[in-house]
Design an enzyme around this catalytic site. Structure first.
Site, short mmCIF file in Angstrom:
data_model
loop_
_atom_site.label_atom_id
_atom_site.label_comp_id
_atom_site.label_asym_id
_atom_site.label_seq_id
_atom_site.Cartn_x
_atom_site.Cartn_y
_atom_site.Cartn_z
N GLU A 1 0.84 -2.02 -0.20
CA GLU A 1 0.41 -0.13 0.10
C GLU A 1 0.77 1.15 -0.35
O GLU A 1 0.20 2.68 -0.39
CB GLU A 1 -0.97 0.04 1.44
CG GLU A 1 -2.28 0.42 1.58
CD GLU A 1 -3.07 0.63 2.27
OE1 GLU A 1 -4.34 -0.10 2.23
OE2 GLU A 1 -3.39 0.66 3.51
N HIS B 1 7.50 -26.58 -1.36
CA HIS B 1 7.78 -28.01 -2.42
C HIS B 1 6.20 -27.23 -3.10
O HIS B 1 5.80 -28.68 -3.88
CB HIS B 1 7.25 -29.04 -1.41
CG HIS B 1 7.89 -29.35 -0.05
ND1 HIS B 1 8.23 -31.16 -0.58
CD2 HIS B 1 8.63 -29.42 0.73
CE1 HIS B 1 9.27 -31.09 0.69
NE2 HIS B 1 9.39 -30.61 1.41
N LYS C 1 -13.26 1.34 -4.00
CA LYS C 1 -14.60 1.82 -2.82
C LYS C 1 -15.64 2.75 -3.56
O LYS C 1 -17.47 2.22 -3.64
CB LYS C 1 -14.16 2.49 -1.21
CG LYS C 1 -13.23 2.11 -0.42
CD LYS C 1 -13.27 2.64 0.06
CE LYS C 1 -12.04 2.31 0.94
NZ LYS C 1 -11.22 2.71 1.70
O1 PA5 Z 1 -3.26 1.43 6.05
C1 PA5 Z 1 -4.38 2.03 5.67
O2 PA5 Z 1 -4.17 3.39 6.11
C2 PA5 Z 1 -5.45 1.51 5.69
O3 PA5 Z 1 -5.05 -0.04 5.33
C3 PA5 Z 1 -6.56 1.30 6.73
O4 PA5 Z 1 -6.21 1.06 7.69
C4 PA5 Z 1 -7.55 0.82 5.99
O5 PA5 Z 1 -8.48 1.17 4.71
C5 PA5 Z 1 -8.92 0.49 7.25
O6 PA5 Z 1 -9.13 1.98 7.33
P1 PA5 Z 1 -10.13 2.70 9.03
O7 PA5 Z 1 -9.50 2.69 9.47
O8 PA5 Z 1 -9.87 3.93 8.52
O9 PA5 Z 1 -11.54 1.66 8.68
#
Ligand code: PA5
Length: 440
Positions: free
Chosen positions: A280, A301, A415
């Site tokens: 990410e 394996h 989203k």
């Molecule tokens: O690393 C990040 O920012 C994302 O993976 C968020 O943690 C994830 O989308 C969850 O978001 P939130 O804590 O707002 O529900």
């Protein structure tokens, strides 16, 4: 040895010829991080968390103790950075077949109806509490799970007692979860504005569930703090720079996939956490190393064939836990029908380490480079060191790559489509457009 050491003996020597020039880029990226002058510099609260969290630990433990007293199972609701750090540390530190604190179960990290139904049945007969975690307070998956299990908790214990069994970890002011927590009087923890989800394991997001699972969060944080001091203050950066430099040199040599390899399956969720952190953070502007993982010897394996002999698009970063927490020796057998007496008296960890060395050599000779990351031990202290080491490595590496390691604009695309397809209020135009696109 130090908590973490990095060896480049199994990295292509030709690739390493650019090492000195790359180290300069790594050093300057580290400086950019410390000077807070790079992209995403409003999201650097995690850098000092190993120090700043100190003042919150007593309260995390107090709330955790209250939960432990009232319930046997803690349901942790969250997704992405709001669950992976806790899951990684808990699985990394738990006994394989038991736990010393509360049993921790997770929800809201996917949308499987079967999972939800089966978890519901499991919790119906359990004495449980909930820690709901969402920084934005509006993420769909955890919000749906929270609605479902909050209703179960209220049906079991009544509204007032249920409220005492819920802890919300969320933004200080914004989001539906904050509003709910304030209205219902839940205990709550704040996720600071300048800490992104995937960098939040040393905040209450990670520490409360890890504490409830029975682990020493003070040791975990101490490990992160000592690594903080080592990297940023004592400037003992060899391990960090070696890892970041090697992975970027390999990337520039066309090795676009990094395989996180462990020889200890307790690290499975550390790999998942690491994949989220790097994937990410770096996968932007059509750049970045694709992150994958494997558990050896199991995957030797299966994936072993490809790594040895398939298309040369990847490299490995191999975690070697130097001192095993326990070891088992192989016994002698009078009849030796299985022919294993040559191993009698040797330990399982010795065999595991020989398998690792054999694989490092074989893959290197087959053209797959491996960066060797040696972790002294797998306990709370060293795991804290490792997780913080990776956070810094990821941020520095993102700057070397020229991206903002702290945003995630790409996550919004799915989203938007999902809300359009679910006909969420406010998305009317998107709904119309998407229906036209799919001919509905
Ligand atoms: O690393 C990040 O920012 C994302 O993976 C968020 O943690 C994830 O989308 C969850 O978001 P939130 O804590 O707002 O529900």
């Amino acid at each position: 040895m130090k908590a973490i050491e990095v060896k480049l003996d199994y990295v292509d020597k030709k690739v390493l010829s650019g090492y000195d020039a790359m180290i300069e880029r790594v050093e300057s990226s580290h400086q950019t991080l410390l000077n807070r002058s790079g992209k995403g510099n409003d999201f650097l609260g995690w850098v000092d968390l190993p120090k700043s969290i100190e003042s919150e630990i007593a309260r995390i433990e107090a709330v955790g103790n209250r939960l432990k007293k009232s319930a046997d199972v803690l349901l942790v609701i969250g997704i992405g950075g709001s669950y992976l750090g806790a899951k990684a540390a808990i699985e990394g530190l738990n006994n394989y077949f038991g736990h010393s604190g509360m049993a921790i179960v997770f929800a809201g990290h996917q949308m499987s109806a079967a999972y939800m139904e089966e978890l519901y049945e499991y919790l119906e007969n359990k004495n449980f509490a909930i820690n709901v975690i969402s920084k934005s307070g509006t993420t769909t998956e955890p919000a749906i799970a929270f609605r479902k299990f909050k209703h179960l908790l209220e049906a079991k214990y009544g509204k007032a007692e249920a409220a005492k069994r819920i802890v919300a970890t969320t933004d200080e002011k914004r989001g539906a979860l904050r509003k709910l927590a304030d209205q219902e009087g839940y205990d709550s923890f704040v996720i600071a504005d300048d800490i992104g989800g995937r960098y939040s394991v040393f905040s209450p997001v990670g520490l409360l569930p890890i504490y409830c699972a029975g682990h020493d969060i003070r040791e975990l944080v101490k490990g992160s703090f000592d690594t903080y001091h080592q990297l940023h203050e004592a400037k003992d950066t060899d391990a960090l720079y070696r890892y970041v430099a090697a992975r970027n040199l390999l990337y520039e040599d066309g090795k676009y996939v990094e395989m996180f390899v462990n020889y200890e399956p307790k690290l499975h969720y550390v790999a998942e956490w690491w994949k989220q952190l790097f994937g990410e953070s770096e996968g932007k502007k059509h750049r970045g190393i694709f992150v994958a993982s494997a558990a050896f010897t199991t995957d030797l394996h299966s994936l072993g064939q490809y790594l040895q002999d398939g298309k040369r698009i990847m490299f490995e970063s191999v975690i070697d836990i130097v001192e095993p927490l326990s070891d088992v020796s192989i016994s002698r057998d009078e009849e030796n029908l299985d022919g294993l007496n040559y191993l009698a008296g040797k330990t399982i960890d010795t065999v595991n380490k020989k398998a690792m060395l054999a694989t490092l050599l074989a893959h290197y000779e087959g053209g797959t480079s491996s960066i060797l990351i040696q972790l002294k031990k797998l306990d709370a202290y060293h795991l804290g060191s490792l997780l913080y080491f990776y956070e810094v490595a990821c941020a520095v590496s993102g700057y070397v790559l020229g991206v903002n390691p702290f945003d995630q604009p790409g996550v919004e695309a799915y989203k938007k489509n999902m809300f359009a397809l679910l006909e969420k209020p406010g998305f009317e135009a998107e709904t119309k457009a998407i229906y036209k696109k799919i001919g509905k």
